[in-house]
Design an enzyme around this catalytic site. Structure first.
Site, PDB file in Angstrom:
ATOM      1  N   LYS A  16     -39.521  26.193   1.752  1.00  0.00           N
ATOM      2  CA  LYS A  16     -40.342  27.139   1.071  1.00  0.00           C
ATOM      3  C   LYS A  16     -41.319  26.531   0.206  1.00  0.00           C
ATOM      4  O   LYS A  16     -42.819  27.041   0.208  1.00  0.00           O
ATOM      5  CB  LYS A  16     -39.402  27.878  -0.043  1.00  0.00           C
ATOM      6  CG  LYS A  16     -38.258  28.763   0.529  1.00  0.00           C
ATOM      7  CD  LYS A  16     -37.689  29.298  -0.502  1.00  0.00           C
ATOM      8  CE  LYS A  16     -36.871  28.577  -1.702  1.00  0.00           C
ATOM      9  NZ  LYS A  16     -35.941  27.941  -1.510  1.00  0.00           N
TER      10      LYS A  16
ATOM     11  N   ARG B 201     -34.406  35.299  -7.397  1.00  0.00           N
ATOM     12  CA  ARG B 201     -33.253  34.514  -6.750  1.00  0.00           C
ATOM     13  C   ARG B 201     -31.944  35.453  -7.039  1.00  0.00           C
ATOM     14  O   ARG B 201     -30.792  34.923  -6.558  1.00  0.00           O
ATOM     15  CB  ARG B 201     -33.177  33.026  -7.510  1.00  0.00           C
ATOM     16  CG  ARG B 201     -33.638  32.232  -6.599  1.00  0.00           C
ATOM     17  CD  ARG B 201     -33.445  30.837  -7.329  1.00  0.00           C
ATOM     18  NE  ARG B 201     -33.303  29.556  -6.718  1.00  0.00           N
ATOM     19  CZ  ARG B 201     -34.193  28.744  -6.560  1.00  0.00           C
ATOM     20  NH1 ARG B 201     -35.682  29.110  -7.078  1.00  0.00           N
ATOM     21  NH2 ARG B 201     -33.822  27.601  -5.898  1.00  0.00           N
TER      22      ARG B 201
ATOM     23  N   ARG C 155     -34.732  13.897   0.714  1.00  0.00           N
ATOM     24  CA  ARG C 155     -36.114  14.334  -0.191  1.00  0.00           C
ATOM     25  C   ARG C 155     -36.333  13.402  -1.104  1.00  0.00           C
ATOM     26  O   ARG C 155     -35.673  12.865  -2.076  1.00  0.00           O
ATOM     27  CB  ARG C 155     -35.675  15.737  -0.618  1.00  0.00           C
ATOM     28  CG  ARG C 155     -36.981  16.315  -1.403  1.00  0.00           C
ATOM     29  CD  ARG C 155     -36.896  17.868  -1.175  1.00  0.00           C
ATOM     30  NE  ARG C 155     -35.935  18.303  -2.061  1.00  0.00           N
ATOM     31  CZ  ARG C 155     -36.059  19.666  -2.518  1.00  0.00           C
ATOM     32  NH1 ARG C 155     -36.768  20.333  -2.019  1.00  0.00           N
ATOM     33  NH2 ARG C 155     -35.102  19.943  -3.716  1.00  0.00           N
TER      34      ARG C 155
ATOM     35  N   ARG D 157     -34.906  13.918  -6.807  1.00  0.00           N
ATOM     36  CA  ARG D 157     -34.816  14.975  -7.862  1.00  0.00           C
ATOM     37  C   ARG D 157     -33.470  14.871  -8.462  1.00  0.00           C
ATOM     38  O   ARG D 157     -32.479  14.790  -7.574  1.00  0.00           O
ATOM     39  CB  ARG D 157     -35.084  16.354  -7.114  1.00  0.00           C
ATOM     40  CG  ARG D 157     -36.541  16.870  -7.751  1.00  0.00           C
ATOM     41  CD  ARG D 157     -36.792  18.358  -6.869  1.00  0.00           C
ATOM     42  NE  ARG D 157     -35.862  19.182  -7.055  1.00  0.00           N
ATOM     43  CZ  ARG D 157     -36.139  20.397  -6.553  1.00  0.00           C
ATOM     44  NH1 ARG D 157     -37.188  20.689  -5.815  1.00  0.00           N
ATOM     45  NH2 ARG D 157     -35.374  21.424  -6.703  1.00  0.00           N
TER      46      ARG D 157
ATOM     47  N   ARG E 195     -25.883  24.316  -5.559  1.00  0.00           N
ATOM     48  CA  ARG E 195     -27.090  25.070  -5.358  1.00  0.00           C
ATOM     49  C   ARG E 195     -26.825  26.034  -4.210  1.00  0.00           C
ATOM     50  O   ARG E 195     -27.251  26.918  -4.137  1.00  0.00           O
ATOM     51  CB  ARG E 195     -28.257  24.175  -5.140  1.00  0.00           C
ATOM     52  CG  ARG E 195     -28.740  23.559  -6.404  1.00  0.00           C
ATOM     53  CD  ARG E 195     -29.736  22.307  -6.218  1.00  0.00           C
ATOM     54  NE  ARG E 195     -30.847  22.777  -5.844  1.00  0.00           N
ATOM     55  CZ  ARG E 195     -31.846  21.987  -5.191  1.00  0.00           C
ATOM     56  NH1 ARG E 195     -31.249  20.628  -4.824  1.00  0.00           N
ATOM     57  NH2 ARG E 195     -32.961  22.377  -4.609  1.00  0.00           N
TER      58      ARG E 195
HETATM   59  P1  AMP Z   1     -36.195  25.103  -6.998  1.00  0.00           P
HETATM   60  O1  AMP Z   1     -37.240  23.951  -7.304  1.00  0.00           O
HETATM   61  O2  AMP Z   1     -36.801  26.406  -6.641  1.00  0.00           O
HETATM   62  O3  AMP Z   1     -35.176  24.726  -6.099  1.00  0.00           O
HETATM   63  O4  AMP Z   1     -35.450  25.270  -8.363  1.00  0.00           O
HETATM   64  C1  AMP Z   1     -34.827  24.391  -9.103  1.00  0.00           C
HETATM   65  C2  AMP Z   1     -33.899  24.806  -9.997  1.00  0.00           C
HETATM   66  O5  AMP Z   1     -34.492  25.588 -10.981  1.00  0.00           O
HETATM   67  C3  AMP Z   1     -32.769  25.773  -9.478  1.00  0.00           C
HETATM   68  O6  AMP Z   1     -31.644  25.059  -8.972  1.00  0.00           O
HETATM   69  C4  AMP Z   1     -32.474  26.701 -10.854  1.00  0.00           C
HETATM   70  O7  AMP Z   1     -31.556  25.628 -11.680  1.00  0.00           O
HETATM   71  C5  AMP Z   1     -33.981  26.758 -11.251  1.00  0.00           C
HETATM   72  N1  AMP Z   1     -34.460  27.861 -10.873  1.00  0.00           N
HETATM   73  C6  AMP Z   1     -35.486  27.981 -10.236  1.00  0.00           C
HETATM   74  N2  AMP Z   1     -36.134  29.298  -9.957  1.00  0.00           N
HETATM   75  C7  AMP Z   1     -34.865  29.881 -10.432  1.00  0.00           C
HETATM   76  C8  AMP Z   1     -34.784  31.403 -10.269  1.00  0.00           C
HETATM   77  N3  AMP Z   1     -35.758  32.066  -9.938  1.00  0.00           N
HETATM   78  N4  AMP Z   1     -33.738  31.928 -11.088  1.00  0.00           N
HETATM   79  C9  AMP Z   1     -32.824  31.043 -11.762  1.00  0.00           C
HETATM   80  N5  AMP Z   1     -33.098  29.601 -11.679  1.00  0.00           N
HETATM   81  C10 AMP Z   1     -34.178  29.226 -11.195  1.00  0.00           C
END
Ligand code: AMP
Length: 215
Positions: free
Chosen positions: A15, A90, A129, A161, A172
């Site tokens: 994404k 989400r 990654r 990360r 996740r």
């Molecule tokens: P991402 O980079 O989008 O994979 O997000 C990394 C982490 O940030 C996720 O595993 C969640 O802990 C938190 N996070 C990001 N976006 C959201 C969201 N829309 N709702 C809840 N937690 C989020």
């Protein structure tokens, strides 16, 4: 024309990579709640400290926090010609809050594109990654290594990360299946969901994405 696009998919589906390409192509900003939360952590803000352990263990942060972040970001003048949402909403509660924000501000309806990638491939991708926290660019040790022309060739330190550990990745994926995947039906019922296959070269996936937006 105002484009409001939501790229939907499991963590590691691509994404962020596709949102970045689309943002450059369409000239509208990418809004990534993950990036915003990581920035808050880097600043050491109170919000950053509150969400750190949830993020590192692979859990979602509370709806109220991300909804407020998105509300503030969408109000900015540079987000009025459209937005590419990456990683938000989400949960159903977040999607409902987004609907309310959109109708309150008269935005064009959201177009949702799901990037479909099997979980085994997700695990392979996330284990390879690498991330540059300075340039906020993501690479993969074999699929997309850093090289001249795609950023980070200036000697950045690439990191794994903190939520790409095998344990956090499983959490996740679980959070995705339980809390995020139900959004497919939510958007399907509204007739705004399209799906692209997320396997193959980044450029091919980007081409499918553009084709599905044009259709
Ligand atoms: P991402 O980079 O989008 O994979 O997000 C990394 C982490 O940030 C996720 O595993 C969640 O802990 C938190 N996070 C990001 N976006 C959201 C969201 N829309 N709702 C809840 N937690 C989020």
């Amino acid at each position: 024309m105002q484009y409001n696009i939501y790229l939907f998919g499991a963590p590691g589906a691509g994404k962020g990579t596709q949102a970045q390409l689309l943002s450059e192509k369409l000239g509208i900003p990418q809004l990534s709640t993950g990036d915003m939360l990581r920035a808050a952590r880097k600043e050491g803000s109170e919000l950053g400290n509150r969400v750190a352990s949830l993020m590192d263990s692979g859990q979602l942060v509370p709806d109220e926090i991300v909804i407020e972040l998105v509300k503030q970001r969408l109000a900015r003048p540079d987000h009025q010609s459209g937005v590419i949402l990456d990683g938000f909403p989400r949960t159903i509660k977040q999607a409902e809050a987004l609907d309310t924000m959109f109708s309150a501000t008269g935005r064009s309806p959201l177009r949702v594109i799901s990037i479909d990638v099997p979980f085994d491939e997700i695990r392979r991708r996330l284990s390879g990654r690498r991330w540059c926290s300075r340039c906020n660019r993501t690479f993969h040790v074999t699929d997309n290594p850093p090289r001249p022309g795609n950023g980070c060739e200036g000697g950045c330190q690439l990191e794994v990360r903190s939520d790409d550990t095998p344990e956090a990745v499983e959490k996740r994926l679980q959070a995705y299946s339980q809390q995020t995947a139900p959004l497919m039906e939510y958007y399907q019922r509204r007739g705004v969901l399209k799906t692209v296959h997320g396997l193959g070269p980044i450029t091919e996936i980007f081409a499918s994405l553009q084709a599905s937006l044009a259709a």
